[in-house]
Design an enzyme around this catalytic site. Structure first.
Site, short mmCIF file in Angstrom:
data_model
loop_
_atom_site.label_atom_id
_atom_site.label_comp_id
_atom_site.label_asym_id
_atom_site.label_seq_id
_atom_site.Cartn_x
_atom_site.Cartn_y
_atom_site.Cartn_z
N GLY A 118 25.81 45.44 51.08
CA GLY A 118 26.21 46.55 50.22
C GLY A 118 27.73 46.71 50.18
CB CYS A 119 29.93 48.23 47.65
SG CYS A 119 29.04 49.74 47.27
CG HIS A 120 29.67 52.76 50.71
ND1 HIS A 120 30.85 53.41 50.51
CD2 HIS A 120 28.80 53.28 49.81
CE1 HIS A 120 30.71 54.30 49.52
NE2 HIS A 120 29.47 54.24 49.08
CB THR A 166 34.48 48.60 52.44
OG1 THR A 166 33.95 48.31 51.15
CG2 THR A 166 35.94 48.96 52.33
#
Lengths: 362, 362, 362, 362
Positions: A156-158, A161
């Protein structure tokens, strides 16, 4: 040239795959599926594709904007699955049975523990057996394993990061398992379906937190920080204590996680300096084409449209904490760019193939 | 491989050239100049360049982010000049004397008439003799002439948008020389220097008109519409009557011109239909890689970061007017992308070389 | 204290009425209706109302944030109707029968000619008889008539902006009936229902035109410019030729119309100067509390949240045209603020009652 | 009617005071000062003031848009000082000597300890003696003391947001002195002077952290949380350990602080529930007109242009932390609105006088 399908191409991760694959020399998209748009051409759904895809120097074009959207994917070497969770797992099972390699952009195969999955996603896992063969597609951590699987679970994106920001510290054993992640994302992370939270007059000029009672990216982050600590020979002595709060920003793309971790003191009660931590981070990412340790606070805008991630670690001596700011484009390194990076690994291609564009700035 | 310099690289058109040339196989940037930043490295001025430029498949990298900014350009085959007007002309003269081909992004060589230049720019032209040899760099109109010059005058952003929108109608002789151009631009068009009009809290959530007492892009548009009419064998019988009003939009990139022209009636008092006008436009741009006639109102966002221009003509039968909506990215087709398209023509390369990326969407 | 209902309070014009009426000393909102939200309290639908409405100096509060939304309005002195067209007319008929005065924010009673209404709105008018008694609620033009009606047809946002900009020129007879209106609106003008055009990732950083094949505000503008010309004793000799193109801007509030009209020449072929036209405009609006003629290009941001309109006329001597830039807040002077101004007139109150706030800036 | 001056009216806090005081029945602005704008009228510097300030019902107008900016303030009862730190202290000294009461919006009198001031502001304090008489102007904490001083030190925007969010927990003694404050602010917080960080093309579509090596609002927050703990009879046993990181958001107004604090466990190892903490917060702010405890994540947009603050506390049982989201408008409750609230206290007026407007939404 490998043949490729994109399942649920009408999502933002789907259209981002189209944009990026148009620059890729070895993957040809020959099949795209959708749900309410079956029978339409790609450039009817995405009018920006009416510009066509100019093809250079005799190269074979890898995207045809007039491709018609179908209900089921054609037989291809590789498939990118952009469906929501649960629906994704069902499609993945079918694709694997046909011998197709899969990069799944959903959450269905990211958590290795079925119980954790079912706790957070509130339904029975459609294909628990596959959890063992799926590889978590964070290339920086699983580069060795990815080429040997046929199912990559794209992070996922969160998650991407935060993990990229925190894993060097966990691998080096310099922080306690006491972490707060305050993540700020652009609105494209919410997908292509309109809704009140993403209605321009509501979302514009507004900042808000969401998922405060528990967001599904949290267990994914926890799972991988434990691995990072193990990989670095600093396995966690106690359970991780993570608080993760995502926020919605009034912008389209970009995600920035500010991570706070308690620093361990050495036997003299001293903390590492910022310079020492930065050196450690630079060393950890020394050979990474897409992860860059910088000496000033990074901006999400530096990553707009590119597959790059910028990381800035700094020590708060007063409060004895490590602060790490990490940012990237949620649709590229946080989704479709990373998916292509994974596909490159699946086929033994250089990881940067098709991903060498600079971000658009300003 | 041709060697290239970028004069005044610290402008937005300069950094956009860097971004685009990083994808170009035949131009290598070996020299960059600046003014207040002399001695700094490119990636110090533009931190997003710290991502480096991954180089694929043994290709020679065309941009080095660690290149040091100098005061004067080194000797190169080609130079892109990104200085403001007047300063640009002086630099161009020196470059041409050294045998360097030049694409000048300033306004200094766009107007063929010295008097018109001096009326609108309020100073003596620094090199009037060059006006004869310079070619106006709108590739769609001057494709034949550009390869034979050593000085290309790259058009302005409002100008490109308006001329591409209006020239088919003038070439076909279907409109009277009675035109209103209402142009809307993103704020990057104002350049990289901060100022009150571009201060975020003032420019955000705001729309305003500017240049109402006369904007310098107007005579440029007029000059080229006369040429378009001549090229199409429909020279203007009377003087052009143009009103041009630019507006500032709360966005970074993108320009959209809504053009209004009085339609000629045929002997029966009939007007052409929208379908007829569209067919005429499609025919005019049939072989253009970057100009696309569409059948719905286009969005600036379709062009974000790309060299494409979308044009939508529609007949207002009630008011007997032709409305043309034309849009593009002001920093790409409106500046640096077009400059590279011109450079490709200067060196006999396919026009699309280095410009084949799709726009970033959403 | 007059009692007031707001029909369809869950629209943006409805919530804007709440915000403004909270400052009004003489109108008390005692009934609000909705459709899908029946049974909910106002502050459940609009969480910003949880701040309550602090009441000053013993004044009776005019809004109760805990008011429950009903299906039908209670009996009140006055009602603001915020329904879409057709639905609005039906509600209006019922309210008038009960003796309630109505300010209708829909388009149902704006056009005085039934045939024109049915041509543009594509359905039979639900209450054509009322068209005769309804008064067009542009206070600056119909100040004398409004106090004597019980049904005010509140003008549209594009319409108000354009008519306020153009009517002085038509009243003075200085322009030919040859007009182009290029209008730019913020996205709240599209209402509170999410949809693809208003989805943040699509609408952000984007400009586009819409309604190019004909927008319903056009006949409304035409109708009132004819009246303005008559009121000024310069009735039009020939039919109006209007082209009106609205555009969507990436911002929440604000509307700016750039109007272009052919100037008449006097017997010597001379045009009026900008100073002369501005004097004429200043005189026309000399006593208006909300319309301000300025000597520089106005910004929509000057009007954010206020009932003010700024107008800037300038003569393009070269092209013999009058350019007028007119701007206001589409939800205030373009909708709910104007509705309150009308309500003040209905009850003999000073027009500025409840509308004296300055705009929020920056 | 008290007479008022605004020192450095050309700042954003200055113009916001004008906007708010235009609604105030008891303060009349008779003097405004500036630096580079001396001799200009207010409405020349702030064109939105050309709308004038409509005056209702025979009330005396409190702002004259044609007031001329001077270098020194005239003698008034009260002065709002909007200068940067250091310059502010010098102006404050002079004003107090003339018998004027002062609300100082700078940082000069916020820190009670001179050494802390000089450590963070890097210069000698210009008037250390005044630190004893100045009262910190957070009305919710110092309501009793403010009426008795003649110098109010108006708190910073990040500070107000964080302290309002955290003080109930500290007063109740439910958290350890171990706090992380992740604050997100709109760009108007950076002031009215253009600069690269606030240049629209750079700041738009961008999120970044700043002040990572230490921001001056941190000691101010620390100072007041200690007081809050003492006021609640739960003085801190150990030193506060605060990490405070501000971030810049692509919006004009609004500030949102996400605060993380370690929850104390009771003797059974249990944590308070979210419901218990919310009840405690609601009780703490039960009589506050501007601070509202809510049961869902608040949005900065709920506060746009108003003096309200929304607070949402939630317990992360898994990580044993209290999360508090607190938001307000940085220019109103975070600056000029709070300054007026303080001025009301100075003169024995109801705190809400002149501050009763609802926020602008959407």
């Amino acid at each position: 040239m490998m043949t490729v399908s994109i399942v649920n191409v009408t999502s933002y991760t789907g259209s981002e795959l189209l944009r990026l694959l148009a620059q890729h020399p070895h993957f040809e998209v020959i099949s795209v599926t959708g749900r309410s748009t079956v029978g339409k051409r790609l450039d009817e759904v995405f009018p920006f594709l009416r510009a066509g895809v100019p093809t250079l120097e005799g190269r074979h074009p890898t995207i045809d904007p007039r491709l018609v959207i179908t209900e089921e994917p054609a037989q291809t070497d590789l498939s990118f699955v952009c469906l929501p969770h649960a629906a994704a797992a069902e499609a993945v099972v079918k694709l694997l049975q046909k011998g197709t390699k899969v990069v799944d952009l959903s959450a269905d195969f990211r958590l290795r523990d079925v119980a954790t999955y079912e706790e957070w996603y509130k339904h029975t896992h459609p294909a628990p057996a596959l959890l063992e063969t799926a590889v978590y597609g964070l290339c920086e951590m699983y580069r060795e394993q990815i080429p040997h699987t046929s199912l990559v679970a794209n992070p996922g994106c969160h998650t991407t990061t935060a993990i990229l920001g925190l894993s060097p510290a966990f691998a080096a054993g310099i922080v306690n398992p006491d972490v707060i992640i305050d993540s700020k994302t652009g609105i494209s992370g919410g997908g292509r379906n309109p809704g009140p939270s993403y209605h321009f007059p509501e979302a514009d000029e507004d900042v808000s937190a969401y998922g405060l009672s528990g967001h599904r990216h949290m267990p994914e982050i926890a799972q991988e920080l434990v691995v990072a600590a193990q990989q670095g020979d600093h396995p966690l002595a106690t359970e991780l204590r993570i608080t993760f709060v995502p926020h919605l920003m009034p912008m389209t793309r970009g995600i920035l996680a500010t991570c706070y971790a308690d620093l361990k003191q050495d036997e003299n009660g001293d903390l590492p300096t910022t310079a020492e931590v930065r050196a450690l981070y630079e060393n950890y990412y020394a050979n990474e084409p897409f992860v860059h340790v910088v000496d000033q606070a990074p901006h999400t805008k530096w990553t707009y449209g590119s597959n790059h991630c910028f990381i800035y670690p700094i020590v708060d001596q007063r409060a004895k904490r490590l602060i790490i700011v990490s940012c990237l484009d949620n649709l590229v390194k946080g989704a479709s760019g990373q998916a292509i990076q994974n596909a490159n690994l699946l086929y033994g291609l250089p990881e940067i193939t098709g991903l060498s564009s600079l971000g658009v700035h300003p």
